[in-house]
Enzyme design. Sequence first.
Site, PDB file in Angstrom:
ATOM      1  N   GLU A   1       0.983  -1.250   0.179  1.00 32.63           N
ATOM      2  CA  GLU A   1       0.336   0.589  -0.251  1.00 32.63           C
ATOM      3  C   GLU A   1       0.748   1.118  -0.090  1.00 32.63           C
ATOM      4  O   GLU A   1       0.468   2.408  -0.767  1.00 32.63           O
ATOM      5  CB  GLU A   1      -0.913  -0.313   1.533  1.00 32.63           C
TER       6      GLU A   1
ATOM      7  N   GLU B   1      -3.545 -10.300   4.032  1.00 33.97           N
ATOM      8  CA  GLU B   1      -4.829 -10.069   4.473  1.00 33.97           C
ATOM      9  C   GLU B   1      -5.689 -11.125   4.758  1.00 33.97           C
ATOM     10  O   GLU B   1      -6.181 -10.785   5.526  1.00 33.97           O
ATOM     11  CB  GLU B   1      -5.372  -8.509   4.069  1.00 33.97           C
TER      12      GLU B   1
HETATM   13  C1  LIG Z   1      -7.320  -4.271   8.650  1.00 36.78           C
HETATM   14  O1  LIG Z   1      -7.008  -2.600   8.942  1.00 36.78           O
HETATM   15  C2  LIG Z   1      -5.593  -2.034   8.065  1.00 36.78           C
HETATM   16  C3  LIG Z   1      -4.915  -3.052   7.350  1.00 36.78           C
HETATM   17  C4  LIG Z   1      -3.769  -3.100   6.652  1.00 36.78           C
HETATM   18  C5  LIG Z   1      -2.573  -3.530   6.503  1.00 36.78           C
HETATM   19  C6  LIG Z   1      -2.515  -4.832   6.619  1.00 36.78           C
HETATM   20  C7  LIG Z   1      -1.930  -5.737   6.288  1.00 36.78           C
HETATM   21  O2  LIG Z   1      -0.229  -5.373   6.294  1.00 36.78           O
HETATM   22  S1  LIG Z   1      -1.699  -7.669   6.506  1.00 36.78           S
HETATM   23  C8  LIG Z   1       0.087  -7.620   6.315  1.00 36.78           C
HETATM   24  C9  LIG Z   1       0.686  -7.869   7.506  1.00 36.78           C
HETATM   25  N1  LIG Z   1       2.006  -8.357   7.564  1.00 36.78           N
HETATM   26  C10 LIG Z   1       2.085  -9.472   7.487  1.00 36.78           C
HETATM   27  O3  LIG Z   1       1.135 -10.492   7.394  1.00 36.78           O
HETATM   28  C11 LIG Z   1       3.565 -10.195   7.301  1.00 36.78           C
HETATM   29  C12 LIG Z   1       4.743 -10.407   8.420  1.00 36.78           C
HETATM   30  N2  LIG Z   1       5.766 -11.007   7.947  1.00 36.78           N
HETATM   31  C13 LIG Z   1       6.268 -11.694   7.638  1.00 36.78           C
HETATM   32  O4  LIG Z   1       5.857 -12.817   6.560  1.00 36.78           O
HETATM   33  C14 LIG Z   1       7.361 -11.946   7.886  1.00 36.78           C
HETATM   34  O5  LIG Z   1       8.295 -11.588   9.087  1.00 36.78           O
HETATM   35  C15 LIG Z   1       8.517 -11.455   6.552  1.00 36.78           C
HETATM   36  C16 LIG Z   1       8.525  -9.778   6.087  1.00 36.78           C
HETATM   37  C17 LIG Z   1       8.225 -12.811   5.225  1.00 36.78           C
HETATM   38  C18 LIG Z   1      10.150 -11.377   6.551  1.00 36.78           C
HETATM   39  O6  LIG Z   1      10.533 -12.712   7.240  1.00 36.78           O
HETATM   40  P1  LIG Z   1      11.741 -12.919   8.083  1.00 36.78           P
HETATM   41  O7  LIG Z   1      12.907 -12.037   7.391  1.00 36.78           O
HETATM   42  O8  LIG Z   1      12.617 -14.185   8.423  1.00 36.78           O
HETATM   43  O9  LIG Z   1      11.491 -12.263   9.549  1.00 36.78           O
HETATM   44  P2  LIG Z   1      10.796 -12.743  10.354  1.00 36.78           P
HETATM   45  O10 LIG Z   1      11.714 -13.911  11.792  1.00 36.78           O
HETATM   46  O11 LIG Z   1       9.282 -12.815  10.317  1.00 36.78           O
HETATM   47  O12 LIG Z   1      10.296 -11.798  11.432  1.00 36.78           O
HETATM   48  C19 LIG Z   1      10.785 -10.972  12.316  1.00 36.78           C
HETATM   49  C20 LIG Z   1      10.741  -9.938  13.291  1.00 36.78           C
HETATM   50  O13 LIG Z   1       9.922  -9.041  12.389  1.00 36.78           O
HETATM   51  C21 LIG Z   1       8.337  -9.191  13.242  1.00 36.78           C
HETATM   52  N3  LIG Z   1       7.314  -8.937  11.948  1.00 36.78           N
HETATM   53  C22 LIG Z   1       7.659  -9.368  10.846  1.00 36.78           C
HETATM   54  N4  LIG Z   1       6.322  -9.022   9.785  1.00 36.78           N
HETATM   55  C23 LIG Z   1       5.618  -8.223  10.853  1.00 36.78           C
HETATM   56  C24 LIG Z   1       4.698  -7.794  10.990  1.00 36.78           C
HETATM   57  N5  LIG Z   1       3.906  -7.164   9.866  1.00 36.78           N
HETATM   58  N6  LIG Z   1       3.962  -6.644  12.374  1.00 36.78           N
HETATM   59  C25 LIG Z   1       4.752  -7.077  12.883  1.00 36.78           C
HETATM   60  N7  LIG Z   1       6.160  -7.921  13.669  1.00 36.78           N
HETATM   61  C26 LIG Z   1       6.368  -7.778  12.421  1.00 36.78           C
HETATM   62  C27 LIG Z   1       8.235 -11.060  13.569  1.00 36.78           C
HETATM   63  O14 LIG Z   1       7.211 -10.914  14.670  1.00 36.78           O
HETATM   64  C28 LIG Z   1       9.492 -11.356  13.840  1.00 36.78           C
HETATM   65  O15 LIG Z   1       9.934 -10.279  15.027  1.00 36.78           O
HETATM   66  P3  LIG Z   1      10.606 -10.782  16.536  1.00 36.78           P
HETATM   67  O16 LIG Z   1      10.720  -9.705  17.539  1.00 36.78           O
HETATM   68  O17 LIG Z   1      10.161 -12.370  16.880  1.00 36.78           O
HETATM   69  O18 LIG Z   1      12.120 -10.788  15.898  1.00 36.78           O
HETATM   70  C29 LIG Z   1      -3.031  -1.406   7.624  1.00 36.78           C
HETATM   71  C30 LIG Z   1      -4.424  -0.029   7.323  1.00 36.78           C
HETATM   72  C31 LIG Z   1      -5.393  -0.980   8.361  1.00 36.78           C
HETATM   73  O19 LIG Z   1      -6.443   0.104   8.816  1.00 36.78           O
END
Ligand SMILES: COc1cc(/C=C/C(=O)SCCNC(=O)CCNC(=O)[C@H](O)C(C)(C)COP(=O)(O)OP(=O)(O)OC[C@H]2O[C@@H](n3cnc4c(N)ncnc43)[C@H](O)[C@@H]2OP(=O)(O)O)ccc1O
Length: 278
Positions: free
Chosen positions: A132, A152
């Site tokens: 987005e 999502e």
């Molecule tokens: C409804 O109203 C809305 C909605 C929205 C917009 C909605 C969306 O954006 S939905 C999509 C959300 N994002 C995801 O589902 C992606 C999640 N992340 C991943 O799949 C992976 O992290 C990766 C991006 C592919 C990277 O993988 P990798 O390099 O292996 O890293 P990880 O070990 O997975 O993560 C490291 C660290 O980061 C944290 N993290 C990653 N993504 C998120 C996230 N989206 N939110 C929070 N934290 C995240 C993960 O938890 C790890 O944290 P640690 O503390 O464990 O190290 C908009 C507006 C509206 O009103």
Amino acid sequence: MSQAAETPQGLPAPSDDQVRALLPPSLQVERHGEVAVLRLTRAAKRNALNDPTVLGIETFFSTPPAGVKAVVLDAEGDHFCAGLDLSELTERDAFEGLEHSMMWHRAFARLERGRLPVVAVLKGAVIGGGLELASAAHIRVAEPSAFYALPEGQRGLFVGGGASVRVPRLIGVHRMADMMLTGRVVGADEGQALGLSHYLTGPGGGLAKALELARAIAANSPVTNFAVLQALPRIAEANPAEGYLMESLMAAVATGSTEAKERMQAFLQGRAGKVQGR
Ligand SMILES: COc1cc(/C=C/C(=O)SCCNC(=O)CCNC(=O)[C@H](O)C(C)(C)COP(=O)(O)OP(=O)(O)OC[C@H]2O[C@@H](n3cnc4c(N)ncnc43)[C@H](O)[C@@H]2OP(=O)(O)O)ccc1O
């Protein structure tokens, strides 16, 4: 048209340091002459967008630093942006969800319909809210590591940052429906073919390419750039008669500008054609 010596309210435009002081730690501003690099700096969380970051984006594009003529939107680490910070939404009710989505809309509209052309550097995850944000930029440069997804549905959510309007304009409603329904990952090559990115560089080449583009854009007449940002999207959505009228009006404004007169004279006299915007 002012070169941002002052804000639309007639106040002096802020310095780089004044803008930096208004931004959260998750955003950093780096200056390259007339180009500002605005960088997401939450790599440990894959640059997931929390409220301070989105509000900071709104602040930056509402009052950009003095003298900036183009912006590169970059990200620290291997990923552009993992979308919405999922830890933020779990406790919100529907009304708070509405306010949250509208806050994102305001911020990304400031980016898209501001006065500064924005070139985004895409690498790694460009997911959900990350797509987005990217789709609000005017030019997208992708590295081969870039991958796009709208997961999502897997999280029980719907896009909330303008993707349902902007992304179909890039790839068509049918492809947007495919991405939203399947949540599938679109790789960099496919993203380039679909129109999610304008340029696809070699590995690690995104920032250099984006800076090259931003410098070229900054050297243009700000009158022309302003017309491209403000008028072109509206002309594209208008019926042809209104579109032609808006085009003529913008052509008239550009023709009458001091900028155009000085640039054309400079060309005709064989001088470098760079003058301050009016
Ligand atoms: C409804 O109203 C809305 C909605 C929205 C917009 C909605 C969306 O954006 S939905 C999509 C959300 N994002 C995801 O589902 C992606 C999640 N992340 C991943 O799949 C992976 O992290 C990766 C991006 C592919 C990277 O993988 P990798 O390099 O292996 O890293 P990880 O070990 O997975 O993560 C490291 C660290 O980061 C944290 N993290 C990653 N993504 C998120 C996230 N989206 N939110 C929070 N934290 C995240 C993960 O938890 C790890 O944290 P640690 O503390 O464990 O190290 C908009 C507006 C509206 O009103």
